[in-house]
Design a protein around this motif. Structure first.
Motif, PDB file in Angstrom:
ATOM      1  N   HIS A  63       0.854  -1.190   0.000  1.00 51.95           N
ATOM      2  CA  HIS A  63       0.000   0.000   0.000  1.00 51.95           C
ATOM      3  C   HIS A  63       0.889   1.239   0.000  1.00 51.95           C
ATOM      4  CE1 HIS A  63      -3.463   2.488   0.702  1.00 51.95           C
ATOM      5  NE2 HIS A  63      -2.971   2.940   1.839  1.00 51.95           N
ATOM      6  N   ASN A  64       0.708   2.104  -1.003  1.00 51.93           N
ATOM      7  CA  ASN A  64       1.501   3.341  -1.135  1.00 51.93           C
ATOM      8  C   ASN A  64       3.008   3.072  -1.114  1.00 51.93           C
ATOM      9  OD1 ASN A  64      -0.855   4.836  -1.300  1.00 51.93           O
ATOM     10  ND2 ASN A  64      -0.892   5.270   0.890  1.00 51.93           N
ATOM     11  N   ASP A  65       3.429   2.064  -1.870  1.00 54.93           N
ATOM     12  CA  ASP A  65       4.840   1.672  -1.974  1.00 54.93           C
ATOM     13  C   ASP A  65       5.481   1.291  -0.641  1.00 54.93           C
ATOM     14  OD1 ASP A  65       4.883   1.783  -4.703  1.00 54.93           O
ATOM     15  OD2 ASP A  65       5.763   3.785  -4.806  1.00 54.93           O
ATOM     16  N   VAL A  66       4.678   0.740   0.243  1.00 52.85           N
ATOM     17  CA  VAL A  66       5.164   0.200   1.508  1.00 52.85           C
ATOM     18  C   VAL A  66       4.540  -1.187   1.666  1.00 52.85           C
ATOM     19  CG1 VAL A  66       5.215   0.476   4.023  1.00 52.85           C
ATOM     20  CG2 VAL A  66       5.356   2.489   2.553  1.00 52.85           C
ATOM     21  N   ILE A  67       5.365  -2.170   2.019  1.00 56.98           N
ATOM     22  CA  ILE A  67       4.868  -3.516   2.281  1.00 56.98           C
ATOM     23  C   ILE A  67       4.563  -3.607   3.770  1.00 56.98           C
ATOM     24  CG2 ILE A  67       5.363  -5.989   2.198  1.00 56.98           C
ATOM     25  CD1 ILE A  67       7.444  -5.368   0.024  1.00 56.98           C
ATOM     26  N   TYR A  68       3.331  -3.970   4.091  1.00 61.96           N
ATOM     27  CA  TYR A  68       2.916  -4.170   5.477  1.00 61.96           C
ATOM     28  C   TYR A  68       2.828  -5.666   5.722  1.00 61.96           C
ATOM     29  CZ  TYR A  68       1.841   0.785   5.642  1.00 61.96           C
ATOM     30  OH  TYR A  68       1.935   2.153   5.615  1.00 61.96           O
ATOM     31  N   SER A 102      -2.196  -0.743  15.399  1.00 61.32           N
ATOM     32  CA  SER A 102      -3.131   0.281  14.923  1.00 61.32           C
ATOM     33  C   SER A 102      -2.681   0.866  13.585  1.00 61.32           C
ATOM     34  CB  SER A 102      -3.283   1.395  15.961  1.00 61.32           C
ATOM     35  OG  SER A 102      -2.025   1.976  16.245  1.00 61.32           O
ATOM     36  N   GLU A 103      -1.369   1.061  13.392  1.00 62.21           N
ATOM     37  CA  GLU A 103      -0.862   1.563  12.117  1.00 62.21           C
ATOM     38  C   GLU A 103      -1.081   0.525  11.021  1.00 62.21           C
ATOM     39  OE1 GLU A 103       3.303   3.061   9.990  1.00 62.21           O
ATOM     40  OE2 GLU A 103       3.256   2.828  12.173  1.00 62.21           O
ATOM     41  N   TYR A 104      -0.809  -0.732  11.360  1.00 62.06           N
ATOM     42  CA  TYR A 104      -1.020  -1.823  10.406  1.00 62.06           C
ATOM     43  C   TYR A 104      -2.493  -1.887  10.004  1.00 62.06           C
ATOM     44  CZ  TYR A 104      -1.405  -6.588   8.588  1.00 62.06           C
ATOM     45  OH  TYR A 104      -1.677  -7.680   7.798  1.00 62.06           O
ATOM     46  N   GLN A 105      -3.382  -1.841  10.982  1.00 51.73           N
ATOM     47  CA  GLN A 105      -4.814  -1.955  10.710  1.00 51.73           C
ATOM     48  C   GLN A 105      -5.332  -0.769   9.896  1.00 51.73           C
ATOM     49  OE1 GLN A 105      -6.344  -4.921  11.448  1.00 51.73           O
ATOM     50  NE2 GLN A 105      -7.859  -4.082  10.057  1.00 51.73           N
ATOM     51  N   ALA A 106      -4.840   0.427  10.189  1.00 53.04           N
ATOM     52  CA  ALA A 106      -5.254   1.611   9.429  1.00 53.04           C
ATOM     53  C   ALA A 106      -4.833   1.476   7.967  1.00 53.04           C
ATOM     54  CB  ALA A 106      -4.661   2.872  10.041  1.00 53.04           C
ATOM     55  N   ALA A 107      -3.598   1.013   7.726  1.00 54.61           N
ATOM     56  CA  ALA A 107      -3.122   0.815   6.356  1.00 54.61           C
ATOM     57  C   ALA A 107      -3.924  -0.289   5.664  1.00 54.61           C
ATOM     58  CB  ALA A 107      -1.637   0.467   6.353  1.00 54.61           C
ATOM     59  N   ASN A 141      -7.031  -1.149   6.309  1.00 52.61           N
ATOM     60  CA  ASN A 141      -8.370  -0.626   6.014  1.00 52.61           C
ATOM     61  C   ASN A 141      -8.352   0.247   4.763  1.00 52.61           C
ATOM     62  OD1 ASN A 141      -9.383  -1.967   8.231  1.00 52.61           O
ATOM     63  ND2 ASN A 141      -9.373  -0.160   9.553  1.00 52.61           N
ATOM     64  N   GLU A 142      -7.331   1.100   4.628  1.00 45.75           N
ATOM     65  CA  GLU A 142      -7.197   1.937   3.424  1.00 45.75           C
ATOM     66  C   GLU A 142      -6.997   1.077   2.184  1.00 45.75           C
ATOM     67  OE1 GLU A 142      -4.256   5.039   3.456  1.00 45.75           O
ATOM     68  OE2 GLU A 142      -4.784   5.605   5.506  1.00 45.75           O
ATOM     69  N   TYR A 143      -6.148   0.062   2.313  1.00 47.54           N
ATOM     70  CA  TYR A 143      -5.865  -0.850   1.202  1.00 47.54           C
ATOM     71  C   TYR A 143      -7.140  -1.581   0.775  1.00 47.54           C
ATOM     72  CZ  TYR A 143      -4.156  -5.138  -1.034  1.00 47.54           C
ATOM     73  OH  TYR A 143      -3.950  -6.193  -1.880  1.00 47.54           O
ATOM     74  N   THR A 144      -7.883  -2.105   1.736  1.00 51.80           N
ATOM     75  CA  THR A 144      -9.122  -2.832   1.447  1.00 51.80           C
ATOM     76  C   THR A 144     -10.161  -1.910   0.818  1.00 51.80           C
ATOM     77  OG1 THR A 144      -8.663  -4.312   3.306  1.00 51.80           O
ATOM     78  CG2 THR A 144     -10.901  -4.321   2.448  1.00 51.80           C
ATOM     79  N   ALA A 145     -10.284  -0.707   1.340  1.00 54.24           N
ATOM     80  CA  ALA A 145     -11.233   0.255   0.779  1.00 54.24           C
ATOM     81  C   ALA A 145     -10.855   0.611  -0.655  1.00 54.24           C
ATOM     82  CB  ALA A 145     -11.291   1.508   1.642  1.00 54.24           C
ATOM     83  N   GLY A 146      -9.569   0.757  -0.917  1.00 53.73           N
ATOM     84  CA  GLY A 146      -9.104   1.061  -2.264  1.00 53.73           C
ATOM     85  C   GLY A 146      -9.382  -0.071  -3.234  1.00 53.73           C
ATOM     86  N   LYS A 147      -9.226  -1.322  -2.780  1.00 54.12           N
ATOM     87  CA  LYS A 147      -9.515  -2.477  -3.631  1.00 54.12           C
ATOM     88  C   LYS A 147     -10.997  -2.545  -3.955  1.00 54.12           C
ATOM     89  CE  LYS A 147      -7.701  -6.560  -3.332  1.00 54.12           C
ATOM     90  NZ  LYS A 147      -7.198  -7.846  -2.867  1.00 54.12           N
TER      91      LYS A 147
END
Length: 181
Positions: A135-140, A156-161, A163-169
């Motif tokens: 997500h955004n050129d970062v591997i989580y 919390s940072e992992y989950q926020a990223a 959620n953004e990734y899932t919403a984008g998909k």
């Protein structure tokens, strides 16, 4: 559970290369399956992603179904052309099916370069969890494995990223709506 992020250019590029190769595999397998009137089935293993066969929804009504392996639960209902010596009357038809199938069959896509860029091998992943997304050129990552160039982060940072990734998909899968202005 431990959460990490990696922004190492080599690892990010390996992830992008894997995703591009996987997309090409899916596209080629879909063309192959559509050619024969079915849908592709994939094998998603730790070390690779591969085409497993064709799912014919109407296998019993399929013309020349005796030339294909019967779908079973043990093979995820995947069919592929039979091998061995067919009856003389079916030899030419089976050879034509096999030639087309083998010519169109995509090669498996290895995860090894991606795993190596993270500092692990598929053997490490057999008994340890490894969930990851880009997500955004970062591997989580969500794993307990020791990684190269990884920064440990809060859940919390992992989950926020995630959620953004899932919403984008989800947003990219929905058709664009035209607005009447």
């Amino acid at each position: 559970m431990s959460y990490f992020k990696i922004s190492n250019e080599t690892a990010v590029q390996a992830f992008k290369d894997f995703n591009a190769a996987k997309s090409a595999l899916i596209e080629q397998a879909t063309v192959l399956a559509n050619h024969f009137g079915g849908e592709p089935i994939f094998s998603n293993r730790i070390d690779k992603v591969s085409f497993a066969g064709i799912n014919f929804h109407n296998f019993n009504q399929l013309e020349n179904n005796h030339l294909w392996f019967k779908p079973k639960a043990t093979n995820c209902f995947a069919s592929e052309p039979k091998y061995g010596k067919p009856k003389a009357a079916d030899r030419e038809a089976l050879e034509a099916i096999k030639a087309t199938y083998n010519a169109m069959k995509p090669e498996p896509v290895s995860r090894e370069p991606l795993l190596a860029s993270l500092g692990v091998s598929y053997g490490d992943c057999l008994f340890s969890r490894l969930d990851m997304f880009l997500h955004n050129d970062v591997i989580y990552l969500d794993t307990s494995l020791p990684l190269i160039d990884a920064t440990e982060i809060f859940g919390s940072e992992y989950q926020a990223a995630k959620n953004e990734y899932t919403a984008g998909k989800k947003a990219s899968k929905q058709p664009a709506q035209a607005s009447a202005a």
